[in-house]
Write a protein that holds these residues in place. Structure first.
Motif, PDB file in Angstrom:
ATOM      1  N   VAL A  90      -1.812  21.159  -4.329  1.00 49.02           N
ATOM      2  CA  VAL A  90      -1.035  20.726  -5.287  1.00 49.02           C
ATOM      3  C   VAL A  90      -1.529  20.445  -6.245  1.00 49.02           C
ATOM      4  CG1 VAL A  90       1.380  20.458  -4.025  1.00 49.02           C
ATOM      5  CG2 VAL A  90      -0.446  18.833  -3.809  1.00 49.02           C
ATOM      6  N   GLU A  91      -1.371  20.898  -7.539  1.00 48.80           N
ATOM      7  CA  GLU A  91      -1.651  20.173  -8.719  1.00 48.80           C
ATOM      8  C   GLU A  91      -0.610  19.431  -9.410  1.00 48.80           C
ATOM      9  OE1 GLU A  91      -3.862  22.305 -11.800  1.00 48.80           O
ATOM     10  OE2 GLU A  91      -3.038  20.575 -13.247  1.00 48.80           O
ATOM     11  N   ILE A  92      -1.202  18.084  -9.688  1.00 51.90           N
ATOM     12  CA  ILE A  92       0.146  16.768 -10.068  1.00 51.90           C
ATOM     13  C   ILE A  92      -0.438  16.281 -11.275  1.00 51.90           C
ATOM     14  CG2 ILE A  92       1.154  14.296  -9.722  1.00 51.90           C
ATOM     15  CD1 ILE A  92       0.203  15.193  -6.452  1.00 51.90           C
ATOM     16  N   LEU A 111      -3.944  11.557 -15.898  1.00 49.37           N
ATOM     17  CA  LEU A 111      -5.165  12.448 -14.796  1.00 49.37           C
ATOM     18  C   LEU A 111      -4.114  14.033 -14.215  1.00 49.37           C
ATOM     19  CD1 LEU A 111      -5.564   9.501 -12.361  1.00 49.37           C
ATOM     20  CD2 LEU A 111      -6.887   9.617 -14.252  1.00 49.37           C
ATOM     21  N   GLU A 112      -5.092  15.333 -13.912  1.00 52.02           N
ATOM     22  CA  GLU A 112      -4.398  16.312 -13.017  1.00 52.02           C
ATOM     23  C   GLU A 112      -6.037  15.775 -11.507  1.00 52.02           C
ATOM     24  OE1 GLU A 112      -4.788  19.600 -16.435  1.00 52.02           O
ATOM     25  OE2 GLU A 112      -6.098  17.914 -17.051  1.00 52.02           O
ATOM     26  N   VAL A 113      -4.621  16.044 -10.618  1.00 56.05           N
ATOM     27  CA  VAL A 113      -4.941  15.807  -9.237  1.00 56.05           C
ATOM     28  C   VAL A 113      -4.751  17.399  -8.412  1.00 56.05           C
ATOM     29  CG1 VAL A 113      -5.057  14.458  -7.422  1.00 56.05           C
ATOM     30  CG2 VAL A 113      -4.790  13.026  -9.493  1.00 56.05           C
ATOM     31  N   HIS A 114      -5.222  18.161  -8.032  1.00 56.88           N
ATOM     32  CA  HIS A 114      -5.928  18.878  -6.739  1.00 56.88           C
ATOM     33  C   HIS A 114      -5.767  18.110  -5.548  1.00 56.88           C
ATOM     34  CE1 HIS A 114      -7.357  20.058 -10.967  1.00 56.88           C
ATOM     35  NE2 HIS A 114      -6.128  21.570 -10.065  1.00 56.88           N
ATOM     36  N   ALA A 115      -4.559  18.355  -4.896  1.00 57.59           N
ATOM     37  CA  ALA A 115      -4.669  17.928  -3.224  1.00 57.59           C
ATOM     38  C   ALA A 115      -4.697  18.899  -2.894  1.00 57.59           C
ATOM     39  CB  ALA A 115      -3.481  17.127  -3.264  1.00 57.59           C
ATOM     40  N   ARG A 160      -0.552  34.241 -13.000  1.00 59.03           N
ATOM     41  CA  ARG A 160      -2.443  34.468 -13.366  1.00 59.03           C
ATOM     42  C   ARG A 160      -3.529  33.597 -14.444  1.00 59.03           C
ATOM     43  NH1 ARG A 160      -2.932  41.146 -11.476  1.00 59.03           N
ATOM     44  NH2 ARG A 160      -2.133  40.591  -9.130  1.00 59.03           N
ATOM     45  N   LYS A 161      -3.580  32.707 -13.785  1.00 60.67           N
ATOM     46  CA  LYS A 161      -4.417  32.202 -15.075  1.00 60.67           C
ATOM     47  C   LYS A 161      -6.200  32.824 -14.713  1.00 60.67           C
ATOM     48  CE  LYS A 161      -6.262  27.461 -16.170  1.00 60.67           C
ATOM     49  NZ  LYS A 161      -5.907  25.605 -15.402  1.00 60.67           N
ATOM     50  N   HIS A 162      -6.095  34.281 -16.217  1.00 66.09           N
ATOM     51  CA  HIS A 162      -7.752  34.058 -16.016  1.00 66.09           C
ATOM     52  C   HIS A 162      -9.337  33.717 -16.173  1.00 66.09           C
ATOM     53  CE1 HIS A 162      -4.445  37.167 -15.436  1.00 66.09           C
ATOM     54  NE2 HIS A 162      -5.403  38.202 -15.552  1.00 66.09           N
TER      55      HIS A 162
HETATM   56 MG    MG Z   1      -4.898  22.351 -14.916  1.00 63.54          MG
END
Ligand code: MG
Ligand code: ADP
Length: 481
Positions: A156-158, A12-16, A81-83
């Motif tokens: 935070v991305e976990i 899992l990639e979790v964005h909290a 930076r992620k474009h």
């Molecule tokens: Mg990601």
């Protein structure tokens, strides 16, 4: 899971969303639910020349999240930076962390339902990033509107290792993760506000083999049940492909909750597409020893440790201890009641009438009128025999509605238990006199009528008489006459 021929791997990639006051890189409020585009400025709108400034509160919270996951916090990390192009991303890039993330490694323990050893789910890393704005498809007829209030809100991305084996386990992981973030004070992870969003990666491989199969990624799941359902669906689909002798294609899928199916968003993009660049407007993030010491001290006792201590110190059952440590607020509340009175009785009240009423009132314990001292006061009245148990529950309901202390309610309502012999005797006289036929039959030996008279007496006392003493008072009356 039907997949006996295949073993499932889920990562899992979790964005909290972090619970900061302001956004990650500017001073706009990071508040949820404000009218569209009221919390925006040149920085989060991506106007040329605007310069970001890092929110230190967000850094602290991200570090706390990492510590709660036993992740190794790096003394030095960096932003990148992620474009990509998207209408709700006016800068054309997202500020995130890439090669040098905030924290690496870590794990979260999933308790075993049957009391066995917990399962460790390894964490690959934790990093800070900014959220994008939001496209609103239902505000303007025939058009898409953009709300930039969310642009720049800290996340935070976990990222986990592919250690999860079933959709139910993925769900259990998310609920544990939410609890962890809540305990360290990093976020509330309220799914309704979309403050926890998940990308789920899943693959199948023949059972007993070790190389992971080709995975697909399901994007932007925003409820625990959605994650579980989407994974179920996708596992079944992959199973079908493999069973028919086909190959699973790497792909990014979008879950359609309405239709209960996923559809391809794109073939898995190559990493190079994002044209990663070091963020030139932010210096590397360096955490001083002193700051790390302060943050480590700010990590509270975590749920497992606290539950174990509740079992040890207060003698509550392990299952109950888990409920009582579900959130930090409940655990704090329980503990302050338990310190004042009988801890096991306190546990029963908190898990029973208290949580039911508090949840019905919206679940915010700070706003709920019954405070720990009020509940312990009620338990003391019960223990002292001043109120019976049914009356105590009545008193509690009144406390929840009015916020008055138990003793005051009992006094005002005259709900003290009637147990002095004279008062009970008088009530016994009354009920025997009012039901002469039944009284005669009872006197003649029809003893099952005793329950009837006890019931009558209880009713007349407003529930305040003790049933055993009531029965004694009635039989005593019958022998005298
Ligand atoms: Mg990601
Ligand atoms: P990317 O860099 O393309 O995003 P990663 O290797 O960083 O991919 O992994 C992203 C997520 O996908 C992680 O949570 C990881 O555990 C999970 N994952 C990677 N490979 C697999 C696989 N074969 N099966 C299931 N999950 C996987």
């Amino acid at each position: 899971m039907a997949a006996s021929r295949y073993e499932v791997a889920i990562g899992l990639e979790v964005h909290a969303r972090l619970r900061t006051t302001t956004k990650l890189l500017c001073g706009d409020l990071a508040e949820f639910g404000a009218p569209p585009n009221t919390h925006v400025c040149p920085v989060c709108m991506g106007l040329p020349g605007a310069l970001p400034a890092l929110n230190e509160q967000a850094v602290d919270m991200a570090v706390l999240a990492a510590l709660g996951l036993s992740s190794t916090v790096q003394e030095r990390s960096a932003f990148a930076r992620k474009h990509y192009f998207y209408p709700d991303l006016p800068k054309g890039y997202q500020v995130t962390q890439h090669g040098q993330p905030l924290a690496t490694g870590g794990y979260l323990l999933l308790p075993d339902a049957d009391g066995g050893k917990p399962t460790a789910i390894r964490i690959r890393g934790v990093h800070l990033e900014e959220d994008s704005g939001k496209s609103l498809h239902d505000r303007v007829a025939g058009a898409t509107a953009i709300d930039l209030n969310r642009a720049g809100v800290p996340l935070v991305e976990i990222v986990t290792e592919p250690d999860l084996r079933t959709p139910a386990q993925a769900r259990a992981f998310l609920s544990r993760l939410r609890q962890t973030l809540q305990y360290v004070g990093a976020g509330e992870c309220d799914m309704e506000e979309g403050s926890l969003r998940v990308d789920a990666n899943v693959s199948l491989r023949p059972a007993g083999t070790s190389t992971l199969g080709t995975r697909t990624e399901i994007k932007n799941l925003s409820s625990f049940s959605g994650v579980e359902r989407a994974l179920r669906w996708e596992i079944e689909r992959q199973e079908g492909v493999l069973a028919a002798g086909g190959r699973v294609e790497a792909a990014t899928l979008l879950w359609d909750a309405q239709r209960g199916e996923a559809r391809p968003l794109r073939a898995k993009e190559a990493g190079a597409d994002y044209r990663w660049l070091p963020e030139p407007d932010l210096p590397p993030l360096v955490l001083s020893e002193e700051r790390m010491r302060r943050l480590k001290q700010a990590v509270p006792e975590m749920p497992d440790a606290r539950a174990a201590r509740f079992v040890r110190d207060y003698g509550v059952d392990p299952g109950h201890a888990e409920v009582l440590t579900g959130t930090r607020e409940v655990a704090d509340f329980y503990e302050s009641v338990a310190r004042r009175t009988d801890p096991r009785e306190a546990a029963a009240w908190v898990m029973g009438d208290f949580l039911a009423a508090a949840n019905a009132a919206g679940g915010d314990l700070d706003r709920f009128p019954v405070r720990p001292a009020d509940l312990s006061g009620l338990i003391e009245l019960l223990a002292a025999g001043i109120v019976s148990r049914p009356v105590a529950r009545q008193v509690f309901a009144r406390m929840a509605a009015t916020g008055k202390p138990a003793a005051q309610i009992v006094g005002e309502e005259g709900w003290q238990r009637v147990d002095d012999a004279d008062a009970l005797g008088a009530l016994a006289d009354e009920v025997l006199r009012d039901h002469p036929d039944e009284a005669a039959r009872l006197r003649a030996g029809e003893t099952r009528l005793l329950d009837f008279f006890v019931g009558q007496l209880m009713r007349r006392s407003g529930g305040t008489a003790d049933p055993q003493q009531a029965a004694a008072a009635i039989t005593a009356r019958l022998e005298i006459r």
